[in-house]
Design an enzyme around this catalytic site. Sequence first.
Site, short mmCIF file in Angstrom:
data_model
loop_
_atom_site.label_atom_id
_atom_site.label_comp_id
_atom_site.label_asym_id
_atom_site.label_seq_id
_atom_site.Cartn_x
_atom_site.Cartn_y
_atom_site.Cartn_z
CG MET A 13 50.04 40.22 42.13
SD MET A 13 51.73 39.86 41.56
CE MET A 13 52.32 41.51 41.21
N GLY A 14 49.73 40.98 46.65
CA GLY A 14 49.93 41.75 47.86
C GLY A 14 50.74 41.01 48.90
CB THR A 34 37.94 38.95 54.18
OG1 THR A 34 39.05 38.76 53.28
CG2 THR A 34 36.69 39.06 53.35
CB VAL A 74 42.12 46.23 45.84
CG1 VAL A 74 42.55 46.19 47.31
CG2 VAL A 74 42.02 47.68 45.36
CB SER A 128 55.45 43.68 35.29
OG SER A 128 55.52 42.53 34.45
N GLY A 129 55.61 40.97 36.97
CA GLY A 129 56.47 39.85 37.34
C GLY A 129 55.71 38.71 37.96
N GLY A 130 54.40 38.91 38.15
CA GLY A 130 53.59 37.85 38.73
C GLY A 130 53.99 37.56 40.17
CE LYS A 183 52.19 45.42 35.03
NZ LYS A 183 50.94 44.72 34.83
CG HIS A 186 54.83 45.23 30.77
ND1 HIS A 186 53.92 44.29 31.24
CD2 HIS A 186 56.06 44.73 31.05
CE1 HIS A 186 54.57 43.28 31.76
NE2 HIS A 186 55.86 43.52 31.66
CG ASN A 187 49.99 44.12 31.42
OD1 ASN A 187 51.14 44.25 31.82
ND2 ASN A 187 49.00 43.82 32.23
CD GLU A 190 52.04 39.65 30.29
OE1 GLU A 190 51.05 39.01 30.70
OE2 GLU A 190 52.65 40.49 30.98
CE LYS A 260 43.27 38.27 36.42
NZ LYS A 260 43.99 38.36 37.72
CG HIS A 451 33.93 61.91 3.62
ND1 HIS A 451 33.33 62.54 4.68
CD2 HIS A 451 33.22 60.77 3.39
CE1 HIS A 451 32.31 61.80 5.10
NE2 HIS A 451 32.22 60.74 4.33
#
Length: 482
Positions: A13-14, A34, A74, A128-130, A183, A186-187, A190, A260, A451
Amino acid sequence: MKADIGLIGLAVMGENLVLNMESKGFTVAVYNRTTDKVDKFINGRGADKNFIGTHSIEELVQSLKSPRKVMLLVKAGKPVDDFIDQIIPHLEPGDIIIDGGNSHYPDTIRRTKYVESKGLLYVGTGVSGGEEGALLGPSMMPGGSRAAWKEVKTIFQTIAAKVEDGSPCCEWLGDNGAGHFVKMVHNGIEYGDMQIITEAYHIMKDLLGLNHDEMQKVFAEWNESELDSYLIEITRDIMAYRDEQGEPLLEKILDTAGQKGTGKWTGVTALDLGIPLTLIGESVFSRCLSAQKDQRVAASKILDGPKPEFKGDKDEFLEDLKSAVYAAKLVSYAQGYALLKEAANEYKWGLNYGSIALLWRGGCIIRSVFLGRIKDAFDKNPDLDNLLLDDYFKEIISNSQKGWRKVCAKAIEEGIPAPALTSALAYYDGYRSARLPANLLQAQRDYFGAHTYERIDKPRGEFFHTNWTGKGGNTASSTYEV
């Protein structure tokens, strides 16, 4: 030369997002933990472009125009906090830290407060959009420190996806965690969309006995209809794909779904806020069930059930299936928007629901043709309690429900699991019921735990307790909402 923005995290993505930024005329400084990734990028996809490769956070910050804008892409969680603490000592008042990852919104609420306490500004933005969206134009959902918006708006709206009239799929959503909350929902939607489509595939394949060419044709036709959407489009393409042996690759993919966590967060948040997000919840649990592959294989040899068999008109049933997919999809959005509405009340975000629909019209995974109708619904009635009550969506559901019910009944009768399609129908039937059997549930709660309950012949807010057995006392539990 100073950079317009700096980015930490040159994963998929980055890397694609900075290429997008550079292609739109921005100079971007890049850093990765890295550092050999930085050199590889600068000498590879970033060669001869307006990038500044840096090998430390201090060097990254020093290469930026003021107010400095440092964007993180990240892994969510501790890595974000760690980088924030590493960046802060190098910044000056008014500088901006941006988290573009899939962070959990409570973390973004906490981080906004923390970063602002240091005299800095914080933005948590959903992206979003991969891979393709990051490179060509994603949907972006920013929130956080309101003063930061004027500084990042030009970059964000320039790199975001554009719809037919040129409007960017990016607008400020609200304070602290508002962007990441939107977001997250949104997921969750999805997750629901994907589960609905997989259930349609399961029904086509195992009940109707369609081959991949036939299924590809159905999804292609659906994509030219009111179901036109990114996920239907890629499903069409997946059905057409053949491996090196000329066989459908799809059938060689192990049936265990990964996740995820964003769908789970959506479901847990719905439970916390008391919103019935049943379809998305079932979509998360379906992934969990798929992961129990070894248990399912063993159970398939022990537990019996019907063997799917279809007798009837396949074309007619496919029309019913299309209706079921469309109706369930609308329920998924209705539930998602109900959650947005409740969260906006809880966190005082003042979300613009029509605007959110526009953010999702381009660039993102759930983009689909009917999102404009959601904007119309909220433009007509900003206080709309549920999308299903809008005239347009009410008519769609009304026209779809006969086929929807037939598909759900047939799936149950033939032993094909369709948790998203059926839970959506159960929600619809529950939502349209003026009276539900919760009166018995309240009687049970009062019987075993004192109750209390309310009565339909008394004012709301007046609570009663019955000594159901004649053996108990008259003491009742206090009433409370979890």
